[in-house]
Design a protein around this motif. Sequence first.
Motif, PDB file in Angstrom:
ATOM      1  N   ALA A 107       0.855  -1.200   0.000  1.00  0.00           N
ATOM      2  CA  ALA A 107       0.000   0.000   0.000  1.00  0.00           C
ATOM      3  C   ALA A 107       0.884   1.241   0.000  1.00  0.00           C
ATOM      4  N   ARG A 108       0.942   1.903  -1.154  1.00  0.00           N
ATOM      5  CA  ARG A 108       1.764   3.095  -1.294  1.00  0.00           C
ATOM      6  C   ARG A 108       1.203   3.949  -2.426  1.00  0.00           C
ATOM      7  N   ALA A 109       1.479   5.228  -2.363  1.00  0.00           N
ATOM      8  CA  ALA A 109       0.896   6.188  -3.308  1.00  0.00           C
ATOM      9  C   ALA A 109       1.819   6.531  -4.458  1.00  0.00           C
ATOM     10  N   ASP A 110       2.884   5.756  -4.646  1.00  0.00           N
ATOM     11  CA  ASP A 110       3.816   6.096  -5.718  1.00  0.00           C
ATOM     12  C   ASP A 110       3.954   4.992  -6.764  1.00  0.00           C
ATOM     13  N   TRP A 111       2.966   4.090  -6.854  1.00  0.00           N
ATOM     14  CA  TRP A 111       2.991   3.135  -7.951  1.00  0.00           C
ATOM     15  C   TRP A 111       2.886   3.877  -9.273  1.00  0.00           C
ATOM     16  N   PRO A 112       3.699   3.524 -10.273  1.00  0.00           N
ATOM     17  CA  PRO A 112       3.563   4.179 -11.585  1.00  0.00           C
ATOM     18  C   PRO A 112       2.116   4.074 -12.062  1.00  0.00           C
ATOM     19  N   ALA A 113       1.594   5.186 -12.593  1.00  0.00           N
ATOM     20  CA  ALA A 113       0.174   5.252 -12.924  1.00  0.00           C
ATOM     21  C   ALA A 113      -0.058   5.697 -14.361  1.00  0.00           C
ATOM     22  N   THR A 114      -1.164   5.219 -14.919  1.00  0.00           N
ATOM     23  CA  THR A 114      -1.590   5.614 -16.264  1.00  0.00           C
ATOM     24  C   THR A 114      -2.570   6.771 -16.154  1.00  0.00           C
ATOM     25  N   SER A 115      -2.394   7.777 -16.966  1.00  0.00           N
ATOM     26  CA  SER A 115      -3.287   8.934 -16.968  1.00  0.00           C
ATOM     27  C   SER A 115      -4.564   8.612 -17.741  1.00  0.00           C
ATOM     28  N   VAL A 116      -5.716   8.838 -17.114  1.00  0.00           N
ATOM     29  CA  VAL A 116      -7.009   8.563 -17.745  1.00  0.00           C
ATOM     30  C   VAL A 116      -7.968   9.719 -17.447  1.00  0.00           C
ATOM     31  N   SER A 117      -9.119   9.699 -18.122  1.00  0.00           N
ATOM     32  CA  SER A 117     -10.168  10.664 -17.827  1.00  0.00           C
ATOM     33  C   SER A 117     -11.506   9.955 -17.853  1.00  0.00           C
ATOM     34  N   SER A 118     -12.507  10.591 -17.277  1.00  0.00           N
ATOM     35  CA  SER A 118     -13.838  10.002 -17.238  1.00  0.00           C
ATOM     36  C   SER A 118     -14.404   9.872 -18.646  1.00  0.00           C
ATOM     37  N   GLY A 119     -15.241   8.859 -18.826  1.00  0.00           N
ATOM     38  CA  GLY A 119     -15.866   8.651 -20.134  1.00  0.00           C
ATOM     39  C   GLY A 119     -15.409   7.358 -20.774  1.00  0.00           C
TER      40      GLY A 119
END
Length: 351
Positions: A107-119
């Motif tokens: 549990a950590r807040a720095d996992w590499p993330a993909t940018s997405v948006s709603s829809g």
Amino acid sequence: MPARRSVAAFVAVCLAPLAATALTASPASAHGTMGDPVSRVFQCYAENPESPASAACRAAVAAGGTQALYDWNGIRIGDAAGQHRTLIPDGKLCSANSEEFKGLDLARADWPATSVSSGAHTFKYRVTAQHKGTFNVYITKAGYDPTQPLAWADLDMDHPVATVTDPVAADGFYTFSGTLPARSGRQLLYAIWQRSDSPEAFYSCSDVTFGGADGAAGGGSSATASASAPSAAPSASAPSEEQIAAGADRSTVEHHGHGDADARTSADPSAAGAVAESAGPSAPSTVADAADAAGADEPAADGSAENLAETGSDANTPYLAVGGAAALALGAAVLFTSVRRRAVSGGRHSR
């Protein structure tokens, strides 16, 4: 010489159907993980299992070792049969309660993330063996805290963001559409692939970011997550085909070490001819040789667009078939030796 040809022909004729049975009747295992938005395990594999770039992936390796990353397509439960919440406790969702993959549950807040948006969003699931089944993708609820262990209650299980049954793979991916709800900041997508031709199910966690510059890419892009993301997490990107191929030899999933009672990761009837051809004068001399001949490794990915294959044989079927082929090979070898000795002996007496 006639006796030798007779034994060779006998071995070839008898081994061919047994080899074909071993290859076509096996309940071939389905393998895969989310490719877009990229899953944690796939992202860490892309970074290089031996020396990951991100702090989160380095921590995952420190917790569970590098083998989990080479086995990126093997987060699974062989007898799930839809009982996901019963079999996987809170805090163990990303690993599917597997000790090998426990580093993915950090549990950590720095996992590499993909940018997405709603829809509308296009999902791509990387698959290495095609089978019938249903995909469900769930998103975390508003207010999700990535610094706390992921629990089932954190997921909006009543409203999957994507559901698809029996898609067709192309170029190594199942591609299907879904809709992402309104969210902000860091969230997580949890994918469950439940096979319908087997109780086996596969799981994956994909970290994503919504809102502001983070959501600008949107629509299924796995380009870059902005440096201004709420957690300042690095961007996520799936491994290239070259990277996948390069690590295939290190995968226990692709080399029959995944413990799901499957003799092969996919059925390949065309290999039966090769086994029969090899059963000439130099028939397999040991059980191991016969098993190896009947279970050549498959390619790293199945990129065909054919209909998904159905399998439903008993899990012991391939082993019985391969064992029978091996036993027959041994018997044939003994018979060949016996015939040859008699032929030689007869030749000596004739002189």
